[in-house]
Design a protein around this motif. Structure first.
Motif, short mmCIF file in Angstrom:
data_model
loop_
_atom_site.label_atom_id
_atom_site.label_comp_id
_atom_site.label_asym_id
_atom_site.label_seq_id
_atom_site.Cartn_x
_atom_site.Cartn_y
_atom_site.Cartn_z
N ILE A 267 1.66 67.48 5.89
CA ILE A 267 3.08 67.53 6.26
C ILE A 267 3.59 69.02 6.03
O ILE A 267 4.28 69.77 6.78
CB ILE A 267 3.91 66.77 5.69
N TRP A 268 3.09 69.62 4.76
CA TRP A 268 3.58 70.95 4.52
C TRP A 268 2.97 71.96 5.71
O TRP A 268 3.36 72.89 6.19
CB TRP A 268 3.09 71.39 3.12
N LYS A 269 1.62 71.74 5.82
CA LYS A 269 0.83 72.63 6.53
C LYS A 269 1.17 72.51 8.11
O LYS A 269 1.41 73.46 8.61
CB LYS A 269 -0.58 72.45 6.58
N GLU A 270 1.51 71.37 8.47
CA GLU A 270 1.69 71.10 10.11
C GLU A 270 3.34 71.25 10.62
O GLU A 270 3.50 71.78 11.66
CB GLU A 270 1.19 69.63 10.46
N GLU A 271 4.13 70.95 9.43
CA GLU A 271 5.48 70.99 9.76
C GLU A 271 6.26 72.29 9.12
O GLU A 271 7.41 72.81 9.45
CB GLU A 271 6.00 69.63 9.52
N LEU A 272 6.02 72.49 7.93
CA LEU A 272 6.91 73.25 7.04
C LEU A 272 6.48 74.60 6.55
O LEU A 272 7.45 75.35 6.38
CB LEU A 272 7.14 72.55 5.69
N ASP A 273 5.08 74.69 6.47
CA ASP A 273 4.65 76.21 6.04
C ASP A 273 5.17 77.17 7.03
O ASP A 273 5.55 78.33 6.54
CB ASP A 273 3.18 76.25 5.94
N GLY A 274 5.44 76.99 8.43
CA GLY A 274 5.85 78.01 9.36
C GLY A 274 7.31 77.86 9.47
O GLY A 274 7.83 78.89 10.00
N PHE A 275 7.91 77.00 8.83
CA PHE A 275 9.48 76.95 8.70
C PHE A 275 10.04 77.70 7.37
O PHE A 275 10.91 78.27 7.56
CB PHE A 275 9.69 75.73 8.93
N VAL A 276 9.65 77.45 6.31
CA VAL A 276 10.21 77.74 4.89
C VAL A 276 9.83 79.33 4.95
O VAL A 276 8.57 79.76 4.87
CB VAL A 276 9.75 77.03 3.80
N PRO A 277 10.84 80.25 4.75
CA PRO A 277 10.62 81.64 4.58
C PRO A 277 9.96 81.88 3.16
O PRO A 277 9.62 81.10 2.42
CB PRO A 277 11.80 82.52 4.83
N ASN A 278 9.47 83.29 3.06
CA ASN A 278 8.69 83.65 2.03
C ASN A 278 9.51 83.72 0.76
O ASN A 278 9.01 83.63 -0.48
CB ASN A 278 7.82 85.16 2.18
N ARG A 279 10.69 83.99 0.98
CA ARG A 279 11.73 84.07 -0.08
C ARG A 279 12.66 82.97 -0.16
O ARG A 279 13.19 82.69 0.94
CB ARG A 279 12.52 85.44 -0.33
N VAL A 280 13.03 82.24 -1.25
CA VAL A 280 13.97 81.10 -1.26
C VAL A 280 14.97 81.03 -2.42
O VAL A 280 14.36 81.72 -3.64
CB VAL A 280 12.90 79.72 -1.22
N TYR A 281 16.05 80.99 -2.03
CA TYR A 281 17.06 80.78 -3.16
C TYR A 281 17.43 79.39 -3.04
O TYR A 281 18.07 78.97 -2.16
CB TYR A 281 18.17 81.97 -2.85
N ASP A 282 17.16 78.81 -4.17
CA ASP A 282 17.65 77.30 -4.39
C ASP A 282 19.19 77.24 -5.11
O ASP A 282 19.05 77.52 -6.25
CB ASP A 282 16.71 76.72 -5.19
N LEU A 283 20.01 76.70 -4.51
CA LEU A 283 21.31 76.83 -4.76
C LEU A 283 21.75 75.50 -5.85
O LEU A 283 22.89 75.41 -6.35
CB LEU A 283 22.41 76.82 -3.85
#
Length: 351
Positions: free
Chosen positions: A17-33
């Motif tokens: 799921i990470w490789k096929e769906e999410l790796d290309g979606f989530v940017p390199n920098r993440v701020y978790d609120l």
């Protein structure tokens, strides 16, 4: 002694799921609120607490730390740089001073990260003000457990978020991280009445409506939209929401520069399951509360955080969002909110 790797592991389904769906979606920098830091010693409740809800919760009771959150992020979102807004776990009976000191100490390890102060209606203005100045909390985390009505399900905003505390927050231009109560959440007329009145009375406050304004489906936001869009100083945080239609409405009705990613970890995001909506309800679906027949497919559940991200990704595609706009959701919007709040806080303290 439990370790994160003892209770949270990625299997082949998660990696796919990470490789096929999410790796290309989530940017390199993440701020978790939306992240929690706690220790079992701050839970003063009698009887079972959060630690009775499974191994991940028991792990946090040993003392969740920034390093533990980093490890969870590295496992679920490999290769990403993550900063976060953190606050204490709202235990029903809580050592508030200990909890707030602990979160302040942990977030001080990371200058880009920040902390909210857990508050209850009985706190005095002096008590709140001293904690803000000492620890540089950039806002408040109230919670419905602390409602003066004794009813955490049907309370109004000011039943658990006192106006004398909001006065202090308004002086400094702070954030209010709000988990709205009531059956209809943001669609409830009294909640909208309160937000309208309080935003007018305290114009410098920044309202961060957690869990997409507690809209786990589309209908609360759709119903609230005509009034909600007119309320200034409102931001939206996305944690725990998994339904694509909720994000479809959020991306349509909200100022997208005020939408920020959140995980609700530890522990929600790393739990396996999904928040599902039906009728006018939403519930947490997990491995122990269902008896589906999955003979025909791979019936394993993945992380709730992955289900949140899948919902966001689908809605972003529906909305035609660019990579730059997606980076805003995951980093730029939160950085702006945190930086502006810190600037106003420091200016007010210096006056």
């Amino acid at each position: 002694m439990l370790r994160l790797e003892d209770v949270v592991q990625c299997n082949d389904l998660d990696r796919r799921i990470w490789k096929e769906e999410l790796d290309g979606f989530v940017p390199n920098r993440v701020y978790d609120l939306h992240t929690h830091l706690t220790h079992g010693r701050f839970d003063l409740s009698e009887g079972p607490g959060y630690d009775s809800m499974g191994d991940v919760w028991a792990l946090t009771y040993q003392g969740s730390t920034m390093e533990m959150l980093d490890a969870a992020d590295a496992l679920l979102m490999p290769g990403r740089t993550v900063e976060r807004l953190a606050f204490p776990m709202p235990h029903r009976q809580c050592d508030f001073t200990g909890s707030n000191n602990y979160v302040a100490e942990e977030t001080a390890k990371r200058p880009v990260s920040a902390a909210l102060m857990l508050v209850h209606p009985g706190m005095t203005q002096d008590e709140v003000n001293q904690a803000i100045v000492r620890h540089r909390f950039i806002g408040f985390k109230p919670y419905r457990w602390y409602s003066t009505t004794g009813d955490p399900k049907n309370c109004r905003i000011t039943d658990f978020m006192s106006e004398h505390i909001l006065e202090v927050g308004n002086r400094y231009g702070l954030i209010v991280g709000l988990h709205i109560a009531k059956q209809d959440a943001i669609a409830d007329e009294e909640n909208l009445d309160d937000l309208e009145r309080l935003s007018e009375k305290f114009p410098r406050l920044r309202w961060a409506l957690f869990h997409c304004a507690r809209s786990y489906s589309d209908w609360p936001l759709e119903k609230a939209a005509p009034r909600l869009k007119k309320i200034p100083n409102v931001w939206y945080e996305t944690s725990s929401v998994c339904e694509t239609d909720a994000f479809d409405v959020l991306f349509d009705i909200a100022d997208r520069s005020r939408i920020c990613y959140g995980s609700d970890d530890l522990s929600v995001g790393v739990m396996r399951g999904k928040y599902i909506a039906y009728g006018r309800a939403w519930v947490s679906l997990h491995e122990k509360n269902q008896t589906f027949n999955t003979d025909h497919c791979d019936g394993r559940m993945t992380f709730t955080r992955y289900e949140m991200l899948r919902g966001m990704r689908r809605a972003a595609r529906h909305a035609g969002m660019t990579s730059s706009q997606i980076e805003d959701l995951f980093w730029n919007n939160a950085i702006r909110l945190i930086s502006d709040t810190r600037r106003d806080l420091e200016t007010a303290i210096g006056e």
